[in-house]
Every structure is written in C-alpha cells, then in structure tokens.
Design a protein around this motif. Structure first.
Motif, PDB file in Angstrom:
ATOM      1  N   ALA A 163       1.094  -1.793  -0.090  1.00  5.19           N
ATOM      2  CA  ALA A 163      -0.514  -0.278  -0.193  1.00  5.19           C
ATOM      3  C   ALA A 163       0.751   0.989  -0.104  1.00  5.19           C
ATOM      4  O   ALA A 163       2.000   1.261   0.761  1.00  5.19           O
ATOM      5  CB  ALA A 163      -1.649   0.368   1.465  1.00  5.19           C
ATOM      6  N   VAL A 164       0.672   2.117  -0.706  1.00  8.94           N
ATOM      7  CA  VAL A 164       1.319   3.320  -1.168  1.00  8.94           C
ATOM      8  C   VAL A 164       0.187   4.480  -0.884  1.00  8.94           C
ATOM      9  O   VAL A 164      -0.650   4.385  -1.909  1.00  8.94           O
ATOM     10  CB  VAL A 164       2.137   3.834  -1.968  1.00  8.94           C
ATOM     11  CG1 VAL A 164       2.479   5.077  -2.473  1.00  8.94           C
ATOM     12  CG2 VAL A 164       3.271   2.633  -2.023  1.00  8.94           C
ATOM     13  N   MET A 165       0.559   5.781   0.136  1.00 10.58           N
ATOM     14  CA  MET A 165       0.050   6.781   0.038  1.00 10.58           C
ATOM     15  C   MET A 165       0.331   7.651  -0.831  1.00 10.58           C
ATOM     16  O   MET A 165       1.468   8.499  -1.022  1.00 10.58           O
ATOM     17  CB  MET A 165      -0.504   7.118   1.611  1.00 10.58           C
ATOM     18  CG  MET A 165      -1.490   8.604   0.853  1.00 10.58           C
ATOM     19  SD  MET A 165      -2.147   8.274   3.269  1.00 10.58           S
ATOM     20  CE  MET A 165      -3.230   7.101   2.936  1.00 10.58           C
ATOM     21  N   LEU A 166      -0.819   8.444  -1.614  1.00 10.52           N
ATOM     22  CA  LEU A 166       0.060   9.425  -2.471  1.00 10.52           C
ATOM     23  C   LEU A 166       0.228  10.736  -1.724  1.00 10.52           C
ATOM     24  O   LEU A 166      -0.524  10.568  -0.312  1.00 10.52           O
ATOM     25  CB  LEU A 166      -1.001   9.094  -3.552  1.00 10.52           C
ATOM     26  CG  LEU A 166      -0.694   8.142  -4.448  1.00 10.52           C
ATOM     27  CD1 LEU A 166      -1.937   8.932  -5.861  1.00 10.52           C
ATOM     28  CD2 LEU A 166       0.706   8.003  -4.622  1.00 10.52           C
ATOM     29  N   SER A 167       0.586  11.734  -2.467  1.00 13.62           N
ATOM     30  CA  SER A 167       0.421  13.251  -1.244  1.00 13.62           C
ATOM     31  C   SER A 167      -0.340  13.711  -0.954  1.00 13.62           C
ATOM     32  O   SER A 167      -0.902  14.356  -0.171  1.00 13.62           O
ATOM     33  CB  SER A 167       1.800  14.562  -2.088  1.00 13.62           C
ATOM     34  OG  SER A 167       1.355  13.803  -3.577  1.00 13.62           O
ATOM     35  N   ASP A 168      -1.655  13.189  -2.091  1.00 10.52           N
ATOM     36  CA  ASP A 168      -3.100  13.869  -2.209  1.00 10.52           C
ATOM     37  C   ASP A 168      -3.427  13.222  -0.821  1.00 10.52           C
ATOM     38  O   ASP A 168      -4.249  12.940  -0.675  1.00 10.52           O
ATOM     39  CB  ASP A 168      -3.650  14.406  -3.043  1.00 10.52           C
ATOM     40  CG  ASP A 168      -3.262  12.836  -4.580  1.00 10.52           C
ATOM     41  OD1 ASP A 168      -3.319  11.765  -4.007  1.00 10.52           O
ATOM     42  OD2 ASP A 168      -3.772  13.272  -5.582  1.00 10.52           O
ATOM     43  N   GLY A 169      -3.237  11.709  -0.400  1.00  7.80           N
ATOM     44  CA  GLY A 169      -4.358  11.265   0.555  1.00  7.80           C
ATOM     45  C   GLY A 169      -5.096  10.009   0.034  1.00  7.80           C
ATOM     46  O   GLY A 169      -5.104   9.035   0.224  1.00  7.80           O
ATOM     47  N   ARG A 170      -4.383   9.617  -1.461  1.00 12.66           N
ATOM     48  CA  ARG A 170      -4.974   8.597  -2.520  1.00 12.66           C
ATOM     49  C   ARG A 170      -3.989   7.574  -2.085  1.00 12.66           C
ATOM     50  O   ARG A 170      -3.662   7.747  -1.914  1.00 12.66           O
ATOM     51  CB  ARG A 170      -5.417   8.564  -4.026  1.00 12.66           C
ATOM     52  CG  ARG A 170      -6.492  10.074  -4.814  1.00 12.66           C
ATOM     53  CD  ARG A 170      -6.344  10.361  -5.687  1.00 12.66           C
ATOM     54  NE  ARG A 170      -4.523  10.778  -6.408  1.00 12.66           N
ATOM     55  CZ  ARG A 170      -4.234  10.790  -7.487  1.00 12.66           C
ATOM     56  NH1 ARG A 170      -4.934  10.350  -8.234  1.00 12.66           N
ATOM     57  NH2 ARG A 170      -3.203  11.591  -7.513  1.00 12.66           N
TER      58      ARG A 170
END
Length: 248
Positions: A163-170
């Motif tokens: 799981a990877v969270m993107l900088s915008d929270g996606r």
C-alpha cells in the motif's frame, strides 16, 4: 463500504477456493469481491479456475497474461500461457476477451491490473539494471496516477502485497497474489519477485469516516499439492515457488 480485492490467481484454483472461504468467514459476500486479473495463466488448473470465476461473475479487469491468452498464437505463447490455453474452452476465451483493461467500481474505486496506462508495467516497484526490485520513487508513482479522481486505486501484477499513500491522500493498494507467490521475468532485465511465503494473499478494503482501512490477509491451503502438480507438469520453478514462496 467493505469489500475484498483479489489478483493474480494464475490458475491456482485451490488457492482461490481457500481465499473465497476466508473472505466469506470475514463476513464479506461474493458480490463484494473485485478481481484484478491474471486469472488463468500457469501449469495448474486453468480450466477449473475459469469455471469457478465465470460462476462468480466478479467485477474483473484484464491482466497481461489474460490478454496474451486471447491475442497471441499458441506457438508464440510462453510455457505458462500455453499450458493454460490447452485447458480453456471457447466460453472461457470469450470471457477473457470481454474483460476491460480498467474500470471504476461503485464510483469510488479504480481497478486495473498493472497501471491504468499499461497491463505489464510495475506501478509501485522498479527494477534496477542489475536485476534488483526496489520501491519506485513517489514522484514516479504519482505520475501514473495523474487524472484519477478515485480515492482508492487497486492494482496487481507484481504479486507483492503493498500500500502506498500519495501526497494528496489517495491510496494505491496491491493485494498480492492469490496463486503465484514468486516468479522470474526477463523484462526490463532479468529479475525475480519472491514473497517468501507460499500462502495465498488478498486484501480487505473498508472505508470508515471517509478513510480507507486496508487489511492484508495470508491464507493457508494445500500448496504442496499444487507444487506437485507444477512439478509433474515440468515446471520445477513453479513447484519451488508454490512450495516455499521462493524460486529456489
């Protein structure tokens, strides 16, 4: 919203059956399961796996090996695709042809096999020139997610639960592989992906108060029997992977 995500079954019907049983034990109905592709390719039980998947009618996207099974001549197929193709009926192949490359499920979740742009590109990992698999830089991961509005993005292909969270929270989630815990590939250079566990992998995704809660589950099944099938079919590397999660 609470549902299960499966991927990369690769014709391992015994692993799929174990995962479906575990999903049911978690209180998740069959109509709340999504499938991220690479369903049948491998030296195991492609026909039986196809029959089960057709009966379930899960939201499913096409994997690269699903595509190979309907686009390539048998003489051009790799060993795993050719072994699966020999077990498939016209109905199975028509089902593979009908699968979309990606889809949006319930307006909130994007499903794809590898990336939205290609079914054979690693999204969360990269391979170095010397054949080592590393986490991809966040900027490179985010570039492939440009234009996606869904807060949860599901992909498979690498067989590694992640799981990877993107900088915008996606959030991008790979549920791991149901039926193939290790493999080697020659593209972009020769490399190995090995989970180190023979257990069948999937993920439970639940949205609570606007946030995604992800649980990875590893499910035991009779993987030694599947390893014996691979060995009997002349695929010792598959046998090792199924028995141990390693290629040797």
């Amino acid at each position: 919203m609470r549902f299960a995500a499966i991927a990369d079954i690769h014709g391992n019907c015994a692993a799929l059956e174990a995962v479906l049983t575990d999903i049911g034990q978690q209180g998740i109905p069959t109509n709340a399961i999504v499938n991220l592709g690479d369903c049948l390719s491998g030296p195991l039980d492609a026909g039986k796996t196809a029959d089960l998947l057709l009966s379930l009618d899960l939201p499913t996207v096409r994997g690269n090996h699903d595509r190979y099974l309907v686009e390539q001549a048998v003489s051009d197929m790799g060993h795993s695709d050719a072994a699966a193709f020999a077990q498939l009926t016209a109905e199975h192949l028509d089902w593979l042809r009908s699968l979309p490359a990606s889809l949006v499920w319930k307006n909130e979740v994007l499903l794809c096999h590898a990336t939205p742009q290609a079914d054979d590109v690693y999204w969360l990992q990269t391979v170095s020139r010397d054949g080592y698999v590393h986490q991809k830089a966040r900027t490179d991961i985010e570039a492939l997610a440009e234009g996606i509005s869904q807060s949860l993005i599901l992909c498979g292909h690498t067989h590694m639960p992640r799981a990877v969270m993107l900088s915008d929270g996606r959030l991008i989630v790979n549920p791991g592989s149901v039926g193939c815990p290790a493999y080697s590939d020659a593209e972009p250079v020769q490399h190995r992906v090995e989970t180190g566990s023979p257990l069948a992998s999937y993920a439970i995704c639940e949205r609570r108060d606007g946030l995604w809660n992800i649980t990875f589950r590893l499910v035991p099944y009779d993987h030694h029997r599947q390893a014996a099938i691979a060995e009997a079919n002349g695929r010792p590397e598959w046998a090792a992977a199924l028995a141990t999660g390693w290629l040797s």
